[in-house]
Design a protein around this motif. Structure first.
Motif, PDB file in Angstrom:
ATOM      1  N   GLN A 147       0.831  -1.195   0.000  1.00 21.19           N
ATOM      2  CA  GLN A 147       0.000   0.000   0.000  1.00 21.19           C
ATOM      3  C   GLN A 147       0.867   1.246   0.000  1.00 21.19           C
ATOM      4  N   ILE A 148       0.633   2.114  -1.009  1.00 21.14           N
ATOM      5  CA  ILE A 148       1.278   3.418  -1.070  1.00 21.14           C
ATOM      6  C   ILE A 148       0.155   4.451  -1.124  1.00 21.14           C
ATOM      7  N   GLY A 149      -0.172   5.034   0.022  1.00 22.66           N
ATOM      8  CA  GLY A 149      -1.291   5.955   0.079  1.00 22.66           C
ATOM      9  C   GLY A 149      -2.587   5.257  -0.290  1.00 22.66           C
ATOM     10  N   LYS A 150      -3.262   5.799  -1.318  1.00 22.23           N
ATOM     11  CA  LYS A 150      -4.521   5.219  -1.775  1.00 22.23           C
ATOM     12  C   LYS A 150      -4.324   4.246  -2.940  1.00 22.23           C
ATOM     13  N   VAL A 151      -3.077   3.929  -3.235  1.00 18.34           N
ATOM     14  CA  VAL A 151      -2.770   2.977  -4.307  1.00 18.34           C
ATOM     15  C   VAL A 151      -2.363   1.642  -3.692  1.00 18.34           C
ATOM     16  N   PHE A 152      -3.004   0.565  -4.150  1.00 16.38           N
ATOM     17  CA  PHE A 152      -2.621  -0.779  -3.721  1.00 16.38           C
ATOM     18  C   PHE A 152      -1.847  -1.414  -4.870  1.00 16.38           C
ATOM     19  N   CYS A 153      -0.565  -1.678  -4.641  1.00 15.02           N
ATOM     20  CA  CYS A 153       0.305  -2.271  -5.656  1.00 15.02           C
ATOM     21  C   CYS A 153       0.213  -3.784  -5.531  1.00 15.02           C
ATOM     22  N   ALA A 202       0.219   9.086 -15.716  1.00 14.25           N
ATOM     23  CA  ALA A 202      -1.030   9.010 -14.950  1.00 14.25           C
ATOM     24  C   ALA A 202      -0.839   8.182 -13.687  1.00 14.25           C
ATOM     25  N   TYR A 203      -0.066   7.107 -13.799  1.00 19.11           N
ATOM     26  CA  TYR A 203       0.175   6.262 -12.638  1.00 19.11           C
ATOM     27  C   TYR A 203       0.993   7.012 -11.588  1.00 19.11           C
ATOM     28  N   ALA A 204       2.003   7.744 -12.034  1.00 21.93           N
ATOM     29  CA  ALA A 204       2.831   8.515 -11.102  1.00 21.93           C
ATOM     30  C   ALA A 204       1.990   9.566 -10.377  1.00 21.93           C
ATOM     31  N   GLN A 208       1.320  10.027  -6.313  1.00 29.87           N
ATOM     32  CA  GLN A 208       1.679  11.259  -5.605  1.00 29.87           C
ATOM     33  C   GLN A 208       0.537  11.803  -4.759  1.00 29.87           C
ATOM     34  N   ASP A 209      -0.686  11.757  -5.269  1.00 34.98           N
ATOM     35  CA  ASP A 209      -1.762  12.397  -4.537  1.00 34.98           C
ATOM     36  C   ASP A 209      -2.955  11.505  -4.224  1.00 34.98           C
ATOM     37  N   GLY A 210      -2.907  10.248  -4.691  1.00 29.90           N
ATOM     38  CA  GLY A 210      -3.983   9.325  -4.364  1.00 29.90           C
ATOM     39  C   GLY A 210      -5.290   9.634  -5.071  1.00 29.90           C
ATOM     40  N   GLN A 211      -5.250  10.528  -6.055  1.00 32.72           N
ATOM     41  CA  GLN A 211      -6.452  10.891  -6.774  1.00 32.72           C
ATOM     42  C   GLN A 211      -6.508  10.173  -8.115  1.00 32.72           C
TER      43      GLN A 211
END
Length: 213
Positions: A147-153, A202-204, A208-211
């Motif tokens: 988990q990186i912020g709101k992104v689940f890798c 877009a992925y980066a 960065q901001d979870g949006q």
């Protein structure tokens, strides 16, 4: 140009990756290096007989939870009470199961013993998580990732009975915790559930901001 890493915990600009996404070789799987990699859209992917290879693909295969497609038959499975789902209950068992899962067109596994040790440490530190799917008291499916912020890798999933891994992914999407789930590599199975390609830019931005990009 493929960069060779040393003991310093740093990576080159992901935009410098080769056409196949290969960015760097070497380094280690320390928690600090792995977290820096994921924060910059980089992940390790290699076999036992290779040095550590670090990738940053030009396009990323991702799933937005609000674009998830659940078939009618899968909805019936979910409402039937066939499975119970837990999180972070047995991370080590999930990653071990993923490592021995046979996959079409794949010889061996990239989830080496070293990888397992490294991600179990990330889990201990609170950065890696698992979803477990149970049938009575039997672990029949699941997935794990970082988990990186709101992104689940997402790293890998496994299924010992039909629909178990789908159940894990649907559960993850429905937690409301994530704006994006990184599936890394294209599969027809995940595409049928709504996953699609987005650009590295877009992925980066999502990292960065979870949006949503």
């Amino acid at each position: 140009m493929i960069f060779r890493l040393d003991e310093r915990i740093l990576f080159p600009d992901p935009e410098l990756a080769e056409e196949d996404g290969l960015l760097a070789v070497g380094g280690d799987l320390s928690a600090g290096r792995l977290l820096l990699a994921y924060q910059n859209g980089i992940f390790p992917w290699y076999s036992d007989d290779e040095p550590i290879l670090w990738y940053s693909p030009h396009e990323r295969f991702v799933l937005y939870p609000d674009e998830l497609k659940v078939s009618k038959s899968m909805r019936r499975v979910l409402s039937s009470g066939t499975f119970n789902v837990t999180t972070d209950k047995c991370f080590a068992e999930v990653i071990t199961a993923c490592s021995v899962m046979e996959r079409e067109g794949q010889d061996g596994t990239w989830i080496t013993a070293g990888m397992q040790t490294a991600y179990i440490e990330l889990h201990r530190l609170g950065y890696a998580h698992s979803v477990e799917v149970w049938q009575q008291d039997n672990l029949v499916g699941g997935l794990y990732g970082v988990q990186i912020g709101k992104v689940f890798c997402g790293e890998s999933m496994f299924s010992r009975v039909s629909d178990a891994s789908k159940t894990a992914l649907i559960y993850l999407c429905n937690t409301g915790l994530f704006s994006l789930i990184d599936c890394q590599v294209h599969t027809a199975h995940l595409e049928s559930m709504g996953a699609r390609m987005i650009s590295r830019v877009a992925y980066a931005a999502a990292l960065q901001d979870g949006q949503l990009p």
